[in-house]
Design an enzyme around this catalytic site. Structure first.
Site, PDB file in Angstrom:
ATOM      1  N   ASP A 125       0.840  -1.194   0.000  1.00  0.00           N
ATOM      2  CA  ASP A 125       0.000   0.000   0.000  1.00  0.00           C
ATOM      3  C   ASP A 125       0.876   1.245   0.000  1.00  0.00           C
ATOM      4  OD1 ASP A 125      -2.546   1.232  -0.009  1.00  0.00           O
ATOM      5  OD2 ASP A 125      -2.346   1.687   2.110  1.00  0.00           O
ATOM      6  N   HIS A 132      -4.105  14.098   0.732  1.00  0.00           N
ATOM      7  CA  HIS A 132      -4.235  13.201   1.886  1.00  0.00           C
ATOM      8  C   HIS A 132      -2.996  13.279   2.775  1.00  0.00           C
ATOM      9  CE1 HIS A 132      -5.082   9.616   4.273  1.00  0.00           C
ATOM     10  NE2 HIS A 132      -3.893   9.135   3.935  1.00  0.00           N
ATOM     11  N   GLU A 198     -10.263   3.964   3.803  1.00  0.00           N
ATOM     12  CA  GLU A 198      -9.423   4.752   2.902  1.00  0.00           C
ATOM     13  C   GLU A 198      -9.849   4.421   1.480  1.00  0.00           C
ATOM     14  OE1 GLU A 198      -5.225   4.345   3.864  1.00  0.00           O
ATOM     15  OE2 GLU A 198      -5.428   5.919   5.388  1.00  0.00           O
ATOM     16  N   GLU A 200      -9.304   4.063  -2.163  1.00  0.00           N
ATOM     17  CA  GLU A 200      -8.117   3.889  -2.998  1.00  0.00           C
ATOM     18  C   GLU A 200      -8.490   3.125  -4.272  1.00  0.00           C
ATOM     19  OE1 GLU A 200      -4.583   2.443  -1.074  1.00  0.00           O
ATOM     20  OE2 GLU A 200      -5.159   3.234   0.892  1.00  0.00           O
ATOM     21  N   ASP A 232      -8.848   0.481   2.080  1.00  0.00           N
ATOM     22  CA  ASP A 232      -7.801   0.119   3.037  1.00  0.00           C
ATOM     23  C   ASP A 232      -8.289   0.497   4.439  1.00  0.00           C
ATOM     24  OD1 ASP A 232      -5.366  -0.445   4.262  1.00  0.00           O
ATOM     25  OD2 ASP A 232      -4.554   1.542   3.822  1.00  0.00           O
ATOM     26  N   ARG A 236      -7.425   4.164  13.343  1.00  0.00           N
ATOM     27  CA  ARG A 236      -6.577   5.348  13.560  1.00  0.00           C
ATOM     28  C   ARG A 236      -5.949   5.405  14.938  1.00  0.00           C
ATOM     29  NH1 ARG A 236      -5.612   6.261   8.444  1.00  0.00           N
ATOM     30  NH2 ARG A 236      -7.474   6.830   7.242  1.00  0.00           N
ATOM     31  N   GLN A 239      -3.128   2.959  14.876  1.00  0.00           N
ATOM     32  CA  GLN A 239      -2.096   3.515  13.979  1.00  0.00           C
ATOM     33  C   GLN A 239      -1.269   4.604  14.672  1.00  0.00           C
ATOM     34  OE1 GLN A 239      -3.797   5.156  10.398  1.00  0.00           O
ATOM     35  NE2 GLN A 239      -1.829   5.692   9.498  1.00  0.00           N
ATOM     36  N   LYS A 252      -3.696  -1.639   9.982  1.00  0.00           N
ATOM     37  CA  LYS A 252      -4.168  -1.850   8.619  1.00  0.00           C
ATOM     38  C   LYS A 252      -4.138  -3.313   8.201  1.00  0.00           C
ATOM     39  CE  LYS A 252      -2.982   2.792   7.298  1.00  0.00           C
ATOM     40  NZ  LYS A 252      -3.990   3.392   6.427  1.00  0.00           N
ATOM     41  N   THR A 256      -8.592  -5.501   4.099  1.00  0.00           N
ATOM     42  CA  THR A 256      -8.584  -4.639   2.917  1.00  0.00           C
ATOM     43  C   THR A 256      -9.643  -5.198   1.980  1.00  0.00           C
ATOM     44  OG1 THR A 256      -6.187  -4.356   3.159  1.00  0.00           O
ATOM     45  CG2 THR A 256      -7.151  -3.725   1.035  1.00  0.00           C
ATOM     46  N   GLU A 362      -9.772  12.607   7.634  1.00  0.00           N
ATOM     47  CA  GLU A 362      -9.702  13.929   6.998  1.00  0.00           C
ATOM     48  C   GLU A 362     -11.063  14.625   6.987  1.00  0.00           C
ATOM     49  OE1 GLU A 362      -7.208  14.137   3.211  1.00  0.00           O
ATOM     50  OE2 GLU A 362      -7.570  12.005   3.480  1.00  0.00           O
TER      51      GLU A 362
HETATM   52 CA    CA Z   1      -3.777   3.340   2.631  1.00  0.00          CA
END
Ligand code: CA
Length: 417
Positions: A125, A132, A198, A200, A232, A236, A239, A252, A256, A362
């Site tokens: 990834d 971002h 996420e 993607e 993904d 948080r 993380q 993560k 996925t 975000e």
């Molecule tokens: Ca990602």
């Protein structure tokens, strides 16, 4: 390029995601058919195992479509991919003389279950969207240090887990993990409280590169078999506590999701577009000889349990700073061997506007500014029972090349220990 018409009438609608121009590859099963390769056309799926058995398509000496993955086709190489696409177009074109032979092998999509379209060899990834990376960097490290010093020089990535890549429709279990609130003295273990998406794109590598040998960006582009939508999933709070100094790990690794249809690079050809202007010149091995991003409209919807669906983000794949071809060239630049079935996540795709941000971190600015999801509800992060869906489509002149959707519902964490 305009709409190519098919004798499968449902494929000829300008809004249909799967016209003859698209022909994406998936794996499906029904109550009577074992999982096998299929091609989407309109609201039908062409049963490729049956088509091969009827000798309407003969791509290799041994059968390649009677298996629940497209890896065997990938390994035949780009010439075979092109032969296959041209043959499918011939069989399904409005002027085809073989309609009577092909029609019995169409299965209604409504009767099919979609499965994983490939065996994911390895999953990497990236972190290649500038909006971002700037937003997340500002939240984690302050605006002055938002972009790390390497960011404008290479696509930053990490090696993820192939074992937890699942197909759209698979429920996601909220992960447990170790977290530490900034003002706490010690970490705790338990369900993540800041679960996120996420948005993607996933590039699927179709050709191998040799151990010890780099590839050019042009070669990397030719190695890409196709693209899927990719979510993904990210915890948080896990993380933020674990990510230094080696990057994300358990935050993560738990899941996925990908969309079930692989849209081929050939189908996306009319939608090529350039990466944004470089703020710093890239080293020669990363420079693109031609446009390698794609104009693909993307959106995310959230539906709370028992509630209505709300669009929480609208953006475009063309917002990325680095293309998948650049990422693949960078990945192989050390001599790392790439394998058919490798999956490369683009990185979160955010635009400049607030509604264009591709993750809740975000959209809600770290949870400080919850978003309205209708019905009197707001969200800072994902709650149990929420269904998150990614949507993607490239819009042509009177036709659509769609990806379908990538959707999952969140289930409560496992009680542990
Ligand atoms: Ca990602």
């Amino acid at each position: 390029m305009t709409l190519m018409t098919s004798w499968v009438e449902s494929a000829n609608d300008a809004a249909c995601p799967f016209p003859l121009n698209n022909l994406p590859y998936g794996v499906f099963s029904t109550n009577s058919l074992e999982p096998r390769c299929g091609v989407a056309i309109g609201d039908m799926i062409l049963d490729m195992a049956a088509v091969e058995e009827a000798r309407l398509i003969e791509l290799a000496d041994d059968p390649v479509f009677d298996v629940p993955y497209w890896n065997d086709v990938m390994e035949l190489g780009p010439e075979a991919w092109e032969i296959l696409r041209l043959r499918l177009m011939g069989l399904l074109h409005i002027d085809s003389t073989e309609q009577a032979a092909v029609a019995p092998h169409l299965v209604p999509m409504a009767e099919a279950r979609m499965e994983m379209p490939l065996v994911v060899a390895e999953y990497t990834d990236f972190y290649a969207g500038k909006h971002h990376a700037s937003n997340v960097g500002t939240m984690f490290r302050g605006a002055e240090n938002a972009l790390p010093p390497n960011w404008l020089h290479m696509p930053i990535g990490y090696n993820g887990r192939a074992s937890s890549v699942v197909v759209s429709g698979t429920d996601i279990i909220r992960p447990n993990g170790q977290t530490k609130a900034p003002d706490a003295n010690a970490p705790v273990f338990g369900p993540s409280k800041r679960l996120d998406i996420e948005l993607e794109m996933g590039a699927i590598v179709g050709s191998a590169s040799e151990l010890g040998h780099p590839v050019t960006v042009a070669q990397a582009d030719e190695m890409i078999f196709g693209y899927v939508l990719l979510n993904d999933w990210s915890a948080r709070d896990i993380q933020a506590w674990e990510y230094q100094p080696l990057g994300p790990f358990q935050a993560k690794a738990f899941a996925t999701s990908i969309s079930p249809w692989i849209v081929t690079r050939a189908a996306l050809e009319p939608f090529r577009t350039s990466t944004p202007a470089r703020e710093r010149d890239l080293l020669p091995y990363l420079q693109e000889p031609r446009p390698m991003l794609y104009d693909i409209a993307l959106s995310v919807t959230l539906r709370p349990e028992g509630g209505e669906e709300t669009t929480i983000c609208e953006t475009n794949y063309s917002e990325m700073y680095y293309s998948s071809a650049q990422q693949l060239a960078h990945h192989a630049s050390s001599g790392c061997a790439m394998t058919p079935g490798d999956l490369l996540g683009s990185g979160t795709i955010s635009g400049a506007g607030k509604h264009q941000r591709g993750c809740l971190l975000e959209l809600t600015w770290g949870g400080e500014d919850p978003i309205d999801i209708g019905g009197g509800q707001t969200r800072s992060f994902i709650e149990d029972g929420d269904t998150l869906t990614l949507h993607g489509a490239a819009k042509g002149d009177g036709y659509t090349v769609g990806f379908g959707t990538c959707t999952s519902t969140i289930k409560p964490a496992v009680k542990f220990p």
